[in-house]
Design a protein around this motif. Structure first.
Motif, short mmCIF file in Angstrom:
data_model
loop_
_atom_site.label_atom_id
_atom_site.label_comp_id
_atom_site.label_asym_id
_atom_site.label_seq_id
_atom_site.Cartn_x
_atom_site.Cartn_y
_atom_site.Cartn_z
N ASP A 40 0.84 24.74 141.27
CA ASP A 40 2.04 24.28 141.96
C ASP A 40 3.07 23.72 140.99
O ASP A 40 4.26 23.99 141.13
N ARG B 138 1.08 25.83 147.20
CA ARG B 138 1.77 27.08 146.80
C ARG B 138 3.05 27.37 147.57
O ARG B 138 3.61 28.44 147.46
N LYS B 139 3.52 26.40 148.36
CA LYS B 139 4.76 26.59 149.11
C LYS B 139 5.83 25.64 148.59
O LYS B 139 5.56 24.45 148.35
N VAL C 179 6.60 21.47 145.22
CA VAL C 179 5.73 22.54 145.71
C VAL C 179 4.42 21.90 146.15
O VAL C 179 3.89 21.01 145.49
#
Length: 141
Positions: A2, A23-24, A20
């Motif tokens: 991340d 992973r977003k 992050v």
């Protein structure tokens, strides 16, 4: 993983601040100064806790605010000595590009006002209160 994604966002775009989590990308900003860290903080700990944050410049004010966010890891492209010490003291995992004695103000002729105001406190909650009072005074001008 991340943190690498967050770092890439601030290195290859106009993004100055990126967070992050899992992973977003959960937050990005092109704003300067303390504003991105404060906006991120006000998303709430449910959102910020466990995130990886990259900021192009981390002064002591941003360091104190971000420590209250319970981030998993932080990266500062440029970070002040006091900011780095504050984050390490708080047990934060932190990476950086360059450590500087202090963050320079926007005029380029001295120390950032928040670096000065926060020089005598190590408590992030006290630091947040000082930042809020400072911004309220600015807003009143």
């Amino acid at each position: 993983m991340d943190i690498e994604r967050a770092i890439k966002l601030i290195e290859k775009s106009d993004t100055v601040f990126a967070a992050v989590k899992d992973r977003k990308v959960i937050f990005v900003s092109e704003e300067r100064g303390i504003k991105p860290a404060l906006e991120f903080f006000f998303l709430g700990k449910e959102t910020t806790q466990g995130s990886s944050v990259a900021d192009r410049i981390i002064g002591k004010g941003a360091a104190m605010v971000l420590s209250l966010c319970c981030c998993k890891e932080l990266y500062g492209g440029v970070i002040s000595r006091d900011a780095l010490a504050s984050l390490k003291k708080g047990g934060q995992t932190v990476q950086w590009g360059t450590v500087v004695p202090y963050i320079i103000n926007r005029r380029g002729d001295g120390m950032c006002p928040l670096e000065k105001l926060l020089s005598n406190t190590e408590d992030p909650q006290v630091g947040l209160d000082i930042i809020k009072k400072f911004l309220m005074k600015l807003g009143g001008k």
